[in-house]
Design a protein around this motif. Structure first.
Motif, PDB file in Angstrom:
ATOM      1  N   LYS A 214      -3.576  -6.576  -0.347  1.00 51.15           N
ATOM      2  CA  LYS A 214      -3.929  -5.151  -0.383  1.00 51.15           C
ATOM      3  C   LYS A 214      -5.247  -4.885   0.345  1.00 51.15           C
ATOM      4  O   LYS A 214      -5.390  -3.869   1.024  1.00 51.15           O
ATOM      5  CB  LYS A 214      -4.038  -4.663  -1.823  1.00 51.15           C
ATOM      6  CG  LYS A 214      -2.853  -5.001  -2.687  1.00 51.15           C
ATOM      7  CD  LYS A 214      -1.580  -4.370  -2.180  1.00 51.15           C
ATOM      8  CE  LYS A 214      -0.468  -4.579  -3.207  1.00 51.15           C
ATOM      9  NZ  LYS A 214       0.762  -3.907  -2.830  1.00 51.15           N
ATOM     10  N   HIS A 234       2.303   0.965   2.513  1.00 50.26           N
ATOM     11  CA  HIS A 234       2.756   0.254   1.314  1.00 50.26           C
ATOM     12  C   HIS A 234       4.282   0.396   1.231  1.00 50.26           C
ATOM     13  O   HIS A 234       4.808   1.116   0.391  1.00 50.26           O
ATOM     14  CB  HIS A 234       2.076   0.891   0.097  1.00 50.26           C
ATOM     15  CG  HIS A 234       2.199   0.097  -1.161  1.00 50.26           C
ATOM     16  ND1 HIS A 234       2.044   0.651  -2.410  1.00 50.26           N
ATOM     17  CD2 HIS A 234       2.446  -1.213  -1.361  1.00 50.26           C
ATOM     18  CE1 HIS A 234       2.189  -0.286  -3.329  1.00 50.26           C
ATOM     19  NE2 HIS A 234       2.441  -1.428  -2.725  1.00 50.26           N
ATOM     20  N   SER A 256       3.349   0.408  -6.782  1.00 47.71           N
ATOM     21  CA  SER A 256       3.510  -0.943  -7.315  1.00 47.71           C
ATOM     22  C   SER A 256       4.416  -0.923  -8.545  1.00 47.71           C
ATOM     23  O   SER A 256       4.302  -0.029  -9.385  1.00 47.71           O
ATOM     24  CB  SER A 256       2.152  -1.511  -7.728  1.00 47.71           C
ATOM     25  OG  SER A 256       1.268  -1.493  -6.645  1.00 47.71           O
ATOM     26  N   LYS A 260      10.307  -1.954  -5.295  1.00 46.99           N
ATOM     27  CA  LYS A 260      10.380  -2.249  -3.852  1.00 46.99           C
ATOM     28  C   LYS A 260      11.092  -3.575  -3.590  1.00 46.99           C
ATOM     29  O   LYS A 260      11.932  -3.679  -2.709  1.00 46.99           O
ATOM     30  CB  LYS A 260       8.982  -2.302  -3.218  1.00 46.99           C
ATOM     31  CG  LYS A 260       8.391  -0.943  -2.899  1.00 46.99           C
ATOM     32  CD  LYS A 260       7.220  -1.009  -1.912  1.00 46.99           C
ATOM     33  CE  LYS A 260       6.050  -1.832  -2.407  1.00 46.99           C
ATOM     34  NZ  LYS A 260       5.458  -1.350  -3.667  1.00 46.99           N
ATOM     35  N   ASP A 285       6.730  -5.293   0.603  1.00 43.76           N
ATOM     36  CA  ASP A 285       5.530  -4.621   0.086  1.00 43.76           C
ATOM     37  C   ASP A 285       4.714  -3.882   1.145  1.00 43.76           C
ATOM     38  O   ASP A 285       4.169  -2.833   0.862  1.00 43.76           O
ATOM     39  CB  ASP A 285       4.636  -5.657  -0.603  1.00 43.76           C
ATOM     40  CG  ASP A 285       3.552  -5.028  -1.468  1.00 43.76           C
ATOM     41  OD1 ASP A 285       3.846  -4.030  -2.166  1.00 43.76           O
ATOM     42  OD2 ASP A 285       2.407  -5.508  -1.445  1.00 43.76           O
TER      43      ASP A 285
HETATM   44 MN    MN Z   1       2.486  -3.409  -3.681  1.00 42.23          MN
END
Ligand code: MN
Ligand code: SAT
Length: 590
Positions: A214, A234, A256, A260, A285
């Motif tokens: 991230k 993202h 998050s 996904k 991601d």
């Molecule tokens: Mn993520």
């Protein structure tokens, strides 16, 4: 302290930077990672000896390990994460901000002497296929061997490539990390996009510590992407082949822990498989999206592995993930069975003997696995992983999908009427919070493009950048909004989700191909009756109409709320978004 003496190929600027950090932190030794499997095995054995990694049952889970993080260190910490730009306005109201000198001073104090007796690991990595012109370099310095093992699986640790490209003048992201004392009161994750630098102290977990993910590939990369005319998002990337064998590529942004990974690895239900539909995985991601010379948007996955949410993963929800979780996996914070197998909520077999903290488990204790328990695994272990993920050019994106967890209002699927409306709907996304970040879960919050925790600059500028990218494309992808998470009056989900989501993907593909019409629901185009293939699903008519309704009153209130939310990004909010919002409000009222 003799740092940077063992590897002559290290460029001088890198060696000086490592030496300076070693002087500050005072490690007992410096280990220059080579990225080899022998190195992985050596570090894993070291962690096992220290009790920081538990080998799992070698008969059922060869080369698999369990790591238990500190109980106060189980998720990202947004309140301790900062973007430190010279001007406060550059970071925007969407980020916590500190002046760079102040942040550096605070971190210097924390880092000072923090690695005494420890090993400082130097991890040089490439994000993206190494031969891709879109790949980028980073080096993480860390005192956590667990972090090194994770980076081995999730990035391409290629010292020769990294050092020679840096020697040739290429910039790299400088990541400094120490687990410190794992004290939540002495924990910060600082980003300096103007310096391509990250400093993280006091956490060993996930996005706080695996700085390539991230911190680099989203927060710093989004900043770089704005300067250079691309997007760091993202998003998962999947490839779908229709029954006629035509390939399409979809990039989809969800917050998050909203599915996904499951969507990226979707296995179509039997009838779709029999008809020839195939889904393969390019990323789960992060997507780096570049306007191509052909006027389309091209995507690469900068990562080489998955750091996925474990609980809920089963043969029913994600058979591809289950197939890759049997070998060569690092599990973090799952439960353990009596015979040394990993266990988590959602598995139909086995019973936990220990919870994620290693305490003997009893039913009254609640979940055995932490809700944010994770697996770390190389992408190439995934049966649906596409060789195209290694393609230097990436894949051309046909559709962008935005989605969140919303119990009501947002229909199962709708299409934005043009790019501007797509940017508006993306900017207005809202989703219920999950265990991926510390704090309350299940609270609805705005999460533009699923980037609220990850955009390294002012959202007003970010929306403007999105509009500019769209305007530069001759064939922009279609933009869609989906919601798998609508609930009925009994609180249950209305849509079965998982493999059945291919029905929605099929509609998206047919829209992109211009094969089906859609009705104008003002806020977006929705499927005409009969165009969404539903055979074999036990959905009654009223459930279906709930899933595809546009509740005008609800949307009027939503648009008003979106307006107030976007006000927060003035004076940098693009006028075009404001205009479009006004037009939608008028159309909805009319
Ligand atoms: Mn993520
Ligand atoms: O901990 S991570 O930030 O890597 C996972 C996530 O929140 O998506």
């Amino acid at each position: 302290m003799a740092a940077a003496v063992t590897m002559p190929a290290i460029p001088a600027n890198v060696a000086e930077w490592i030496a300076a950090f070693a002087r500050l932190t005072g490690p007992a030794r410096v280990h220059f990672c080579d990225g080899s499997e022998a190195e992985f095995d050596m570090l894993a054995a070291r962690l096992v000896a220290e009790g920081k990694l538990i080998p799992l049952n070698p008969d059922t889970h060869p080369r698999c390990f369990l790591h238990r993080s500190h109980p106060d260190d189980v998720a990202r910490v947004e309140h301790l994460t900062f973007v430190c730009t010279r001007e406060r306005d550059e970071a925007g109201p969407n980020n916590q901000w500190l002046p760079p000198e102040q942040a550096h001073a605070r971190m210097r104090e924390l880092f000072s002497g923090c690695m005494r007796g420890r090993t400082l690991y130097v991890v040089p990595y490439v994000m993206g296929p190494p031969d891709s012109p879109y790949s980028r370099l980073g080096i993480e310095l860390t005192d956590s061997a667990y972090v090194v093992l994770n980076l081995h699986r999730m990035t391409r640790v290629l010292p020769d490539r990294v050092y020679s490209r840096i020697a040739g003048g290429e910039p790299f992201v400088r990541g400094l990390h120490s687990v410190g004392e794992l004290d939540p009161n002495r924990r910060f994750i600082m980003h300096y996009p103007e310096e391509l630098a990250i400093e993280s102290y006091g956490s060993g977990y996930g996005g706080n510590a695996l700085l390539a993910k991230k911190c680099h590939a989203l927060r710093i990369a989004s900043w770089q992407a704005r300067q250079e005319g691309w997007l760091a998002e993202h998003m998962l990337i999947l490839r779908i082949e229709t029954s006629e064998g035509e390939p399409y590529h979809i990039a989809a942004a969800f917050p998050s822990a909203c599915g996904k990974t499951n969507l990226a690895m979707l296995v179509p239900p039997p009838a779709y498989r029999a008809a020839g539909w195939r889904v393969s995985t390019i990323g789960d991601d992060i997507a780096w999206l570049h306007p191509g010379a052909d006027g389309r948007l091209w995507a690469i996955n900068p990562e080489a592995g998955f750091f996925g949410v474990v609980p809920g993963t089963s043969r029913a929800t994600n058979p591809n993930a289950m197939a890759m979780l049997g070998e060569d996996v690092i599990f973090t914070n799952v439960g353990l069975t009596a015979d040394g197998q990993p266990w988590w909520e959602g598995l139909s077999e086995g019973v936990p003997a220990y919870d994620w903290q290693g305490r003997p488990w009893r039913r009254e204790m609640g979940p055995a696995a932490h809700p944010n328990a994770r697996f770390t695994v190389r992408a190439s272990r995934c049966p649906s992983y596409s060789p195209l993920a290694e393609s230097p050019a990436g894949v051309p994106i046909d559709a962008i999908v935005f989605g969140g967890r919303r119990a009501d209002l947002v229909p199962l699927v709708m299409q934005a009427q043009d790019w501007t409306q797509g940017v508006l709907l993306g900017a207005a996304m809202a989703s219920e919070t999950t265990a991926a970040a510390s704090g309350a879960t299940g609270v609805l919050r705005r999460d533009p493009m699923a980037m609220q925790p990850f955009c390294g600059y002012h959202f007003g500028d970010y929306f403007e950048h999105w509009l500019r990218i769209g305007a530069s494309l001759r064939s922009p992808p279609g933009v869609f909004l989906v919601n798998w998470f609508r609930r009925g009056t009994d609180g249950g989900f209305l849509w079965p989700g998982f493999g059945e989501n291919i029905r929605v993907l099929e509609w998206i593909v047919r829209r992109v191909r211009g094969e089906v019409g859609a009705w104008d629901g003002v806020v977006g185009w929705l499927p005409e009756e009969g165009d969404l293939r539903l055979e074999g699903l036990a959905l009654d008519g009223s459930t279906l109409s709930r899933l595809l309704e546009v509740d005008r009153e609800g949307w009027a209130a939503e648009l008003a709320d979106i307006g107030r939310f976007l006000d927060g990004f003035e004076p940098r909010l693009p006028e075009r978004l404001r205009e479009r919002l006004r037009a939608l409000k008028r159309a909805l009222a009319g």
